[in-house]
Design an enzyme around this catalytic site. Sequence first.
Site: not given
Length: 146
Positions: A14-15
């Site tokens: 997700f990052e």
Amino acid sequence: MNISPKGIDLIKSFEGLQLKAYRDSVGVLTIGYGWTQPVDGKPLRDGMVIDKPTAERLLKTGVVKYEDAVNKLVKVKITQGQFDALVSFAYNLGTRSLSTSTLLQKLNAGDSAGAADEFPKWNKAGGKILPGLVRRREAERTLFLS
């Protein structure tokens, strides 16, 4: 407890990996895997570039702060999946958000199902619902319930 490889993979997915500093959706200067702190004692600045091993090291050392926070804040026995989801949540939103959340209150009261239902509520940045945060919270909730 410590975060598992599955938890690290969730954070990474997700990052995303950005080797050049950029402004996130609310304008915070960010690099690597969502890193917003100084890099090796140097303040983060526009145009800064790091290599992948540095990004990996920052994530590995940075996540310890969030593991410690989850270990201190959670007063009930939890599973590895729950721990990983909470560390990801704290890494993204900060320990203050976790410490003051209804999610944590419900978990510490023994209501893990109710706690799981709190994840989707944390889907905004700058007051706007972001599709990426909707997906992240759902992935964290799924891991929490696993």
